[in-house]
Scaffold this motif. Structure first.
Motif, PDB file in Angstrom:
ATOM      1  N   UNK A 172       0.810  -1.216   0.000  1.00 31.18           N
ATOM      2  CA  UNK A 172       0.000   0.000   0.000  1.00 31.18           C
ATOM      3  C   UNK A 172       0.849   1.275   0.000  1.00 31.18           C
ATOM      4  N   UNK A 173       2.133   1.120  -0.302  1.00 25.09           N
ATOM      5  CA  UNK A 173       2.980   2.279  -0.526  1.00 25.09           C
ATOM      6  C   UNK A 173       3.267   3.126   0.702  1.00 25.09           C
ATOM      7  N   UNK A 174       3.256   2.515   1.882  1.00 23.94           N
ATOM      8  CA  UNK A 174       3.587   3.261   3.098  1.00 23.94           C
ATOM      9  C   UNK A 174       5.096   3.470   3.177  1.00 23.94           C
ATOM     10  N   UNK A 175       5.505   4.448   3.959  1.00 26.21           N
ATOM     11  CA  UNK A 175       6.915   4.830   4.009  1.00 26.21           C
ATOM     12  C   UNK A 175       7.643   4.160   5.165  1.00 26.21           C
ATOM     13  N   UNK A 176       8.955   4.354   5.155  1.00 30.68           N
ATOM     14  CA  UNK A 176       9.779   3.836   6.256  1.00 30.68           C
ATOM     15  C   UNK A 176       9.387   4.484   7.577  1.00 30.68           C
ATOM     16  N   UNK A 177       8.976   5.747   7.526  1.00 28.36           N
ATOM     17  CA  UNK A 177       8.548   6.424   8.755  1.00 28.36           C
ATOM     18  C   UNK A 177       7.259   5.821   9.296  1.00 28.36           C
ATOM     19  N   UNK A 178       6.369   5.395   8.417  1.00 28.18           N
ATOM     20  CA  UNK A 178       5.176   4.667   8.866  1.00 28.18           C
ATOM     21  C   UNK A 178       5.610   3.403   9.626  1.00 28.18           C
ATOM     22  N   UNK A 179       6.542   2.690   9.026  1.00 29.15           N
ATOM     23  CA  UNK A 179       7.004   1.428   9.619  1.00 29.15           C
ATOM     24  C   UNK A 179       7.646   1.667  10.978  1.00 29.15           C
ATOM     25  N   UNK A 180       8.484   2.699  11.076  1.00 26.29           N
ATOM     26  CA  UNK A 180       9.146   2.987  12.353  1.00 26.29           C
ATOM     27  C   UNK A 180       8.131   3.392  13.422  1.00 26.29           C
ATOM     28  N   UNK A 181       7.099   4.122  13.012  1.00 23.26           N
ATOM     29  CA  UNK A 181       6.070   4.533  13.966  1.00 23.26           C
ATOM     30  C   UNK A 181       5.371   3.312  14.568  1.00 23.26           C
ATOM     31  N   UNK A 182       5.117   2.308  13.743  1.00 24.87           N
ATOM     32  CA  UNK A 182       4.444   1.089  14.219  1.00 24.87           C
ATOM     33  C   UNK A 182       5.255   0.352  15.269  1.00 24.87           C
ATOM     34  N   UNK A 183       6.580   0.535  15.235  1.00 23.57           N
ATOM     35  CA  UNK A 183       7.448  -0.162  16.185  1.00 23.57           C
ATOM     36  C   UNK A 183       7.256   0.309  17.619  1.00 23.57           C
ATOM     37  N   UNK A 184       6.537   1.401  17.807  1.00 21.43           N
ATOM     38  CA  UNK A 184       6.234   1.854  19.163  1.00 21.43           C
ATOM     39  C   UNK A 184       5.291   0.891  19.866  1.00 21.43           C
ATOM     40  N   UNK A 185       4.631   0.048  19.083  1.00 21.27           N
ATOM     41  CA  UNK A 185       3.707  -0.944  19.637  1.00 21.27           C
ATOM     42  C   UNK A 185       4.401  -2.304  19.682  1.00 21.27           C
ATOM     43  N   UNK A 186       4.468  -2.882  20.858  1.00 17.65           N
ATOM     44  CA  UNK A 186       5.190  -4.144  21.023  1.00 17.65           C
ATOM     45  C   UNK A 186       4.400  -5.339  20.506  1.00 17.65           C
ATOM     46  N   UNK A 187       3.076  -5.254  20.576  1.00 16.57           N
ATOM     47  CA  UNK A 187       2.236  -6.398  20.205  1.00 16.57           C
ATOM     48  C   UNK A 187       1.951  -6.424  18.709  1.00 16.57           C
ATOM     49  N   UNK A 188       2.227  -7.545  18.029  1.00 22.13           N
ATOM     50  CA  UNK A 188       1.873  -7.667  16.603  1.00 22.13           C
ATOM     51  C   UNK A 188       0.385  -7.450  16.355  1.00 22.13           C
ATOM     52  N   UNK A 189      -0.457  -7.905  17.294  1.00 25.31           N
ATOM     53  CA  UNK A 189      -1.903  -7.730  17.135  1.00 25.31           C
ATOM     54  C   UNK A 189      -2.273  -6.251  17.162  1.00 25.31           C
ATOM     55  N   UNK A 190      -1.651  -5.494  18.065  1.00 32.78           N
ATOM     56  CA  UNK A 190      -1.910  -4.053  18.143  1.00 32.78           C
ATOM     57  C   UNK A 190      -1.412  -3.349  16.882  1.00 32.78           C
ATOM     58  N   UNK A 191      -0.234  -3.746  16.409  1.00 38.22           N
ATOM     59  CA  UNK A 191       0.312  -3.129  15.191  1.00 38.22           C
ATOM     60  C   UNK A 191      -0.595  -3.383  13.998  1.00 38.22           C
ATOM     61  N   UNK A 192      -1.098  -4.608  13.898  1.00 36.99           N
ATOM     62  CA  UNK A 192      -1.966  -4.930  12.773  1.00 36.99           C
ATOM     63  C   UNK A 192      -3.278  -4.142  12.848  1.00 36.99           C
ATOM     64  N   UNK A 193      -3.789  -3.970  14.045  1.00 36.41           N
ATOM     65  CA  UNK A 193      -5.022  -3.183  14.217  1.00 36.41           C
ATOM     66  C   UNK A 193      -4.811  -1.751  13.732  1.00 36.41           C
ATOM     67  N   UNK A 194      -3.683  -1.146  14.113  1.00 35.13           N
ATOM     68  CA  UNK A 194      -3.371   0.221  13.693  1.00 35.13           C
ATOM     69  C   UNK A 194      -3.086   0.272  12.192  1.00 35.13           C
ATOM     70  N   UNK A 195      -2.333  -0.697  11.702  1.00 37.18           N
ATOM     71  CA  UNK A 195      -1.958  -0.718  10.285  1.00 37.18           C
ATOM     72  C   UNK A 195      -3.191  -0.777   9.389  1.00 37.18           C
ATOM     73  N   UNK A 196      -4.166  -1.562   9.773  1.00 38.84           N
ATOM     74  CA  UNK A 196      -5.399  -1.659   8.987  1.00 38.84           C
ATOM     75  C   UNK A 196      -6.125  -0.318   8.950  1.00 38.84           C
TER      76      UNK A 196
END
Length: 271
Positions: free
Chosen positions: A164-188
């Motif tokens: 979906x063409x997100x940037x490296x900064x998007x990816x780094x922001x997601x790393x603030x969440x430790x849980x994969x489930x939480x990251x996926x919820x935000x990513x969606x």
């Protein structure tokens, strides 16, 4: 088509022409697929001017292993060239692999995840430190560390980010969440609402705040439950003494910051 005139010779570290059929690909190249725009631009350049920058190779028996120049070699084959200009390096298998990876990272338009994976390979497989890799790639050590942190994201998360063409900064922001489930919820949510980096970071901060409040509420609830147990214990103790004929009593005093109990137990006087 113009081609540079190179002398055919076998001297190491000098430009020589080598038959394309004798060049084998390097398994350490991180990028095998190139964008159509990249191929088109390079094809036009080679058709007009020939290959201006020699490929790097090393001798492997009767053949030559490609160190760098994967895209140039591919386009040369497409253009029907029989020979390409090369510089032959006399280096070991390990050094060849390292040089191929370094050149690939520096000179190719890798995705940030492919770049991170290539850096990780330099460090884990070839025993480099982050400082060594930073020096080889001309980057700060902190940059290398941040690149490697991207690999904490799951393969599914990485695929969605690239798709979906997100940037490296998007990816780094997601790393603030430790849980994969939480990251996926935000990513969606980010994908669904097409959020930019700033709005993504705000969404994550709000999410973290809500999660923290929930944790604090659970903690307060647990403490409250423990207080109720202590209060009930006092009441049971008074009831037990009264059942035994001891006229004990207790007075509960509710203060703003605490609960106070005053327990009166009569002293039995001896006759």
């Amino acid at each position: 088509m113009a081609l540079l005139n190179f002398t055919k010779e076998k001297t190491v570290n000098k430009v020589v022409e080598i038959d394309i059929s004798r060049i084998v690909h390097n398994q350490n190249q991180s990028k095998k697929d190139f964008k159509d725009t990249e191929i088109s631009a390079l094809t036009e350049s080679i058709m007009q001017n020939g290959i201006l920058k020699p490929l790097y190779v090393r001798r492997c028996g009767e053949y030559f292993e490609l160190i760098s120049g994967e895209k140039r070699l591919k386009v040369a084959e497409m253009c029907g060239l029989k020979v390409v200009p090369c510089i032959v390096h006399d280096i070991s298998d390990r050094d060849s692999a390292i040089l191929a990876l370094v050149e690939n990272i520096k000179n190719q338009n890798l995705s940030f995840f492919d770049e991170a994976s290539a850096i990780e390979r330099l460090i884990t497989y070839y025993g480099m430190t982050q400082e060594d890799a930073a020096s080889k790639l001309g980057k700060a050590q902190s940059t290398i560390a941040n690149k490697l942190r991207l690999l904490r994201l799951t393969p599914e998360e990485r695929e969605l980010i690239i798709k979906f063409g997100l940037t490296e900064r998007h990816a780094r922001a997601l790393l603030k969440l430790a849980s994969p489930a939480d990251r996926m919820e935000i990513l969606e949510k980010v994908i669904k609402n097409n959020l930019n980096v700033e709005r993504t970071e705000n969404l994550i901060e709000d999410f973290i705040g809500i999660q923290r409040e929930k944790a604090n509420y659970k903690k307060r609830s647990k403490v409250f439950q423990n207080v109720k147990i202590f209060v009930n214990t006092i009441s049971k103790a008074i009831e037990t003494m009264q059942s035994a004929g001891i006229p004990a009593d207790a007075k509960k005093i509710q203060n703003e910051d605490y609960i106070e109990y005053r327990v009166r137990i009569p002293i039995q006087k001896t006759k």
